[in-house]
Each structure stands twice: as C-alpha cells, then as structure tokens.
Design a protein around this motif. Sequence first.
Motif, short mmCIF file in Angstrom:
data_model
loop_
_atom_site.label_atom_id
_atom_site.label_comp_id
_atom_site.label_asym_id
_atom_site.label_seq_id
_atom_site.Cartn_x
_atom_site.Cartn_y
_atom_site.Cartn_z
N ILE A 438 22.59 60.17 24.54
CA ILE A 438 22.97 61.15 25.63
C ILE A 438 22.37 60.79 26.97
O ILE A 438 23.02 60.82 28.11
CB ILE A 438 21.86 62.59 25.17
CG1 ILE A 438 22.60 63.18 23.88
CG2 ILE A 438 22.02 63.60 26.44
CD1 ILE A 438 21.91 64.17 23.37
N ILE A 439 21.13 59.97 26.92
CA ILE A 439 20.68 59.47 28.15
C ILE A 439 21.72 58.53 28.80
O ILE A 439 21.62 58.35 30.11
CB ILE A 439 19.29 58.61 27.91
CG1 ILE A 439 18.17 59.74 27.40
CG2 ILE A 439 18.88 57.91 29.29
CD1 ILE A 439 16.84 59.10 27.13
N THR A 440 22.24 57.60 28.12
CA THR A 440 23.04 56.50 28.52
C THR A 440 24.64 57.08 28.83
O THR A 440 25.39 56.28 29.15
CB THR A 440 23.03 55.45 27.69
OG1 THR A 440 23.27 55.64 26.33
CG2 THR A 440 21.50 54.76 27.67
N GLY A 441 24.86 58.32 28.21
CA GLY A 441 26.33 58.70 28.39
C GLY A 441 27.24 57.98 27.18
O GLY A 441 28.33 57.97 27.47
N GLY A 442 26.73 57.69 26.00
CA GLY A 442 27.52 57.06 25.09
C GLY A 442 28.06 57.79 24.18
O GLY A 442 27.45 58.37 23.40
N TYR A 443 29.55 58.34 24.07
CA TYR A 443 30.12 59.07 23.17
C TYR A 443 31.38 58.46 22.71
O TYR A 443 32.18 58.57 23.39
CB TYR A 443 30.38 60.38 23.79
CG TYR A 443 29.21 61.08 24.48
CD1 TYR A 443 28.46 61.86 23.57
CD2 TYR A 443 28.94 61.07 25.73
CE1 TYR A 443 27.53 62.90 24.17
CE2 TYR A 443 27.68 61.63 26.27
CZ TYR A 443 27.16 62.66 25.20
OH TYR A 443 26.09 63.22 25.86
N LEU A 444 31.08 57.52 21.79
CA LEU A 444 32.17 56.60 21.15
C LEU A 444 32.51 55.62 22.40
O LEU A 444 33.83 55.55 22.89
CB LEU A 444 33.36 57.41 20.80
CG LEU A 444 33.06 58.12 19.53
CD1 LEU A 444 34.48 58.73 19.13
CD2 LEU A 444 32.71 57.43 18.25
N GLY A 445 31.75 55.05 22.98
CA GLY A 445 31.95 54.30 24.34
C GLY A 445 32.27 55.35 25.50
O GLY A 445 31.73 56.25 25.66
N ASP A 446 33.35 54.92 26.28
CA ASP A 446 33.90 55.76 27.16
C ASP A 446 35.14 56.47 26.65
O ASP A 446 35.90 56.76 27.58
CB ASP A 446 34.17 54.69 28.28
CG ASP A 446 35.37 53.76 27.93
OD1 ASP A 446 35.71 53.62 26.63
OD2 ASP A 446 35.93 53.06 28.84
N PHE A 447 34.93 57.17 25.47
CA PHE A 447 36.12 57.83 25.04
C PHE A 447 36.35 59.08 25.74
O PHE A 447 37.65 59.36 25.97
CB PHE A 447 36.03 58.20 23.60
CG PHE A 447 36.96 59.23 22.68
CD1 PHE A 447 37.88 58.36 22.05
CD2 PHE A 447 36.94 60.35 23.08
CE1 PHE A 447 38.70 59.19 21.47
CE2 PHE A 447 37.81 61.24 22.17
CZ PHE A 447 38.75 60.73 21.48
N ALA A 462 24.47 61.99 32.40
CA ALA A 462 23.92 61.04 31.84
C ALA A 462 22.85 60.15 32.91
O ALA A 462 23.19 60.26 34.10
CB ALA A 462 24.90 59.78 30.98
N ILE A 463 21.80 59.87 32.40
CA ILE A 463 20.84 59.09 33.55
C ILE A 463 21.47 57.73 33.92
O ILE A 463 21.01 57.72 35.18
CB ILE A 463 19.40 59.19 32.87
CG1 ILE A 463 18.83 60.65 32.63
CG2 ILE A 463 18.51 58.60 33.84
CD1 ILE A 463 17.55 60.69 31.94
N LEU A 464 21.94 57.09 33.07
CA LEU A 464 22.10 55.72 33.36
C LEU A 464 23.26 55.24 32.46
O LEU A 464 23.70 55.80 31.39
CB LEU A 464 20.90 54.63 33.45
CG LEU A 464 20.28 54.46 31.95
CD1 LEU A 464 21.10 53.42 31.22
CD2 LEU A 464 18.97 53.93 32.42
N ASN A 465 24.15 54.42 33.19
CA ASN A 465 25.40 53.69 32.70
C ASN A 465 24.99 52.24 32.02
O ASN A 465 24.83 51.41 33.10
CB ASN A 465 26.47 53.75 33.74
CG ASN A 465 27.77 53.08 32.83
OD1 ASN A 465 27.73 52.64 32.10
ND2 ASN A 465 28.71 53.37 33.80
N PRO A 466 24.76 51.98 30.84
CA PRO A 466 24.48 50.72 30.51
C PRO A 466 25.58 49.58 31.13
O PRO A 466 25.22 48.22 31.12
CB PRO A 466 24.71 50.59 28.96
CG PRO A 466 24.45 51.91 28.59
CD PRO A 466 25.23 52.90 29.78
#
Length: 676
Positions: A438-447, A462-466
Amino acid sequence: MRPVRMKKVKSVILDEYVDNVIRELHELGLSEIYNLSEKLENPEWRAILNPSHPAEYMREVTTLMLKASKILDLFNSVNPKESSLKELLNPEPPKKKPINLKTHEEVINYVREIIDKVSSEVDPLYNKLNELENREGKLIQLLEQIKYLLSFEFDLKYLGYGKYVYIGAGSVPKEKVEEIINNLNNVSDGYVEVYVGKEFEKDKKLKVPIVIITLIEKLDTVLSELRKYEFERYNIEGVEGYPKDAIAKIERELEEIRREKESIINKLKELANKWEEDLLVAYELLEIEKERGESYTNFGRTDRTYYIELWVPVIYVDKVKETIERVSNGYSVVSVEEPDEPEEKIPVMLNNPKPIKPFEMLTEMYAVPKYNEIDPTILIVPGFLLFYGIMLTDAVYGLALTLAGLWMWKKLGKVSEGAKNLGYILTLAGISTVIMGIITGGYLGDFLEKFLGFNVYDAGLAILNPLGKSKFIENGPIAILAFSIIVGLIHLLIGLIIGFVENVKKNPMDAFINQGVWILLILSIFVGAPLYMMGNILGLYIIGIFVLIAILASMYKGFKSGGIMEAILGAMDITAFLGNVLSYARLLALCLATGGLAMAVNIMAKIVGSSIPVIGVILAIIILIGGHIFNFVMNGLGAFIHSLRLHYVEFFSQFYEGGGKKFSPFKAKREYTMTQ
C-alpha cells in the motif's frame, strides 16, 4: 533474552519403584535424562555404580512391535490410504483413544491380546495369499518359457529324465546355433539331437529356443558345453500337452489365482478397516514402552537402587522433584544442583512470549544458542517482517501470502507443529507485505494503470514509487536505497551494542576493538551525514576521524594476533564493514525485482490481449495468472531467504555464535492414545 536456566536433578531410587518413576517422568515430559555412561567409565564412579541395562521386558516389547508392524504393513499394502482434496486442504488429527494402563505388564498384555485376535483372523488369509503369489510367480515364469516353445509340436510331458534319455529345453544366442550343434556332437560322440525353434528377442538379444535329446550318461558333458554359450535352461517338468494347450491351461489357472487373490485382498481390506486403529494404538503403546525400557541404559545402578540424573528447567524443578518423591513412596533421595557440565553440554530451552515463540524455528535453523548466550529470537521478528515486506512489496501478493499462511497455520497446523509455526510467520510476513504494498502502490505491479487507467501515484494513494516518482517523493528508488542503508546501519548498531555489552564483562579492550570502534563509526555517520547534507563540511571530518580510528583499531588487533602482515590485512576490515552495510541494498534490489517482473507480465498480457483477435483476451488472462503466480512464488521465496541472510550473516556475526544443545525432554509421544 536468554535460554531458561537449567538445574541438575540427581536421584537415588529403590529398584522396585524406578519403573513407576520412569513412567511418570515420561508422561510428565518436563525433564531430559542425562546419560551417565561417560561418567561410569571413570574408576571412581565404577567403584560405586555399575552401568544399567535395558529393561527386562524390552525383548517382549520388540517381538510384539515386529508382529504389529508386519500386520500394519500388510494392511497398508492391501488398503493404501487415498487422501481426498478436503483431507489435504483441511487435515484432521486422528482421534485419540483413552488408555489407563499403569504398568508395562498391563501394556504388554493389552497389546498381546489385540495382536492375537488380529493374527487369528489375518494369518490364515496372509499365508494363503503368500501361497497363491508364490504359485502365480512360478506359473508366470513357466508360461513365459513355454511361449518360446510354440514353434515346436510335441507333448511337453516328455521333457525331463527318462530311463536312458534326457529331453530338455532352453534358449541360446541365435548366431551361435551352428557352432553349438557341432560342438555338442563332438563332446557327446554324436549321442545328441538338437531341434531349433523360432527366434525371439530378449534383453535386446536375438535368441532361439532349442530342444535337446541326449543319453543320460552324456548329460553332464552336454550341459557343461552349453553353459559356455549363455544357455538358459527351461524348467518345464511336470507339464503335459502341446505348448499351445499347456499355455491355455496355465492362463486359466492364473485367472483362478487372480480371482482368489482378489477375494482374499477384499477380506484383508475389511480386516484393515476393523483392526487398523486398534493396531496403531497398540504400536504406539509399544513405542512408548520401548523408549522407557531403553532409558535404563542412561542410569547407574547398585544391587538394590538406581541412580539417575536429569536436566530440568528451573521452572519445573519443584514439579519433577515432587513427582519422584511421590511415585517412589519416599524410597528415594533427590537433590537439586547447579549445572556441573561445560556450557556446550547444558541443554538449551528457549522460552519466548507466545507471539514470538514460532520464530524460534528461524533461530534454530541457524543454530541453537549456547546456554549462557543471548537468545536472538525476539530480535529477529521486527527485522525479518520489515525486510520481507520491503522485498516483496505488493499488496495483492501480500494478501495471497497472508491467506496461504493462515491456511497453513490453522489447517495444516492441526497435524504439524512445524507447519503451524511456519504458517504463523508467513501470515505476519503477508500482513507486512500488504502494508508495504500500500505504501509503495504495488497492486500486481502497475496492473491498475495498465488495465484500468488508474494511477495510484498521481492520485496520492501511495507514498513512493519503487520504479519512479510519486506525488510525495521525486525519486522512489533512491529513497528506498537510503532507507535500506539507514535501516542496515541501525540493524548492525543493535547487534554491535549487544556484542559489546556481552564482551565488555570478559575483556573491555577486546570489546572496544571488536565492537566499540564500529559502534562509534556508525554513530559518527548518523551525526556527520546529516551535517554534510546541510552543507557543513565538518560532517565529513567527523566520519573520517572515526573511520581512521576503526582502521587503526583493526590493525592493532591484527598486529596482536599475527604481526605486521596481519596488521596490514586488519586495515581491510573497513571494507568488510562497508560490505555489510551495502548488503542491505538488497532490500531495494528485490523490491525492484518484484515490481519490474510484475510490470513485464502486465506489458506482455496487454500486448497479447490487444494484438491477437478473439483468443487474445484468453491468452492475456493466462499470462497474467501464470506470470503473477511465478513472480509471487519466486520473489516470495527470495524475500524469505534474503531476509534470513541479513540476520544470519550481517546481524548475527556482530554478537551471536550459537552451537548449543537443544533441550530434548523425555516425553511420551502420543498421536493415537491419551492417558486417563
């Protein structure tokens, strides 16, 4: 944060009560029996004590175990367990049978009665089944040999010994037939006839069947010559009729045998359903008695007494002492003493709080702590969960891992303690991954962006984007790298402080050189780096001074241990420290690997779905499901391994050695029985 303190309980027990004491201690399961055999090699000990031997009833127990095992193996062979999908997903532990047997005599009589009943029903069927299988094997071999003789037209009853003549059959290599016939004529002076049948292939070789007729007085010579040519002799005596008729007769008999075997197996299946649970109970009781009987070999004895020593956690000492005195009716002497063995021989029992206890398996995977060493289990928990979450960093993967962990914990954990502990750990690791996702916005990657057109970073969810920038942080990878290095420094600092506190009691100078200088260096980084980032050059000087101190301290340590060369090599310790710090950059590497591979799967699915008509959508779904499962499994496993590595290699090396002996209680293992 240390293992439970141990006491040595020593007791002298009158021989007529020792069996009762052993049985009660076995059920209690709170002590570990100390093996006295090494002490009894000492002449001073041998002057007062003799080695003890296994209990007298062991022979009978072993005999009954063999009988029970034989019947259980038979039941398993005729009635193998076929687990349903429901049983695999939600296994249930076997029901336990209440047992109230106080002595080994009662156990042996109880088990013997069960085995005798079962044997009276099983043995006749088992013997008949063996008889049929032996007959079947002979007939199958006979059938194979007769089939090779189908090209001959003669009554098989003539095979064998006559008054003057022997007629036999067998096979030889095809290419040697003429040579064999010539040589047989030579060695038998012509008193031999050889008939050759139709060729066949066996063991990747061409062979031909032959029928030989010779005088009995020439038989040994003929057979001796044939053995030179890989002659396979057929034993077809006692069979009548032409080969074709004999084959038909044998096949009919084989069919009758198969029907009879099937009938017997069905009866054995019924007996397995009837008796298997009772036999499993009986076998478990025998295993328990065997363990008790073998425990006597750890004791010393005199004419009328037994001497035993037990390792007992201090929290159970009173209970164990009271049990020995009560069960022996006071005919015992019990003393409680401090451990009198070297540290590495004292058993170690970990005793962490209930929420932490499952993580003990991670500590034990590395090494059990020594008796006086710190138990690092509680220190593993926060780091492991944090590292795992950062490395996998996808909310959907985390949810899947949480569900898998819950299933393992709550379902498989009912029948396996290891599965229960691992399931608990994976559940918490999954929750950590959901949070990091949730913090990094990962939901099946960029699905969400690829297929739904929704960008969680632009929406500020999301706070940051890896893999790039977000609304809050411009450069996600650099932020994660910086966070990884800071966390790594803190992690190492905790380990170094623990190591310093442990070592300073023994040798303050060694503690300063081995841990103290590195603690100061890390603290200097925490002070100097922010100063430098704010434009103050003093920050670099602060760090440089403590780097120099660390190098000089390492050189001094090397010089003390090995002179000039070791001092020069000691200066390289600073690179090892740097390597330990940079090792935490793997948090970023695995985070990027998870997100990057998920993005690649989404791109492939998008391309396939949009470029291939009709079936493109189906193929895209397959790619999405298969690709994300692969990514989840591989990176989930990688996160587990690398999270442990950061603890085992970087963290533990600062303060933890391990190498202890795990506490192994003398405890009855009951899966099918329970005491009343």
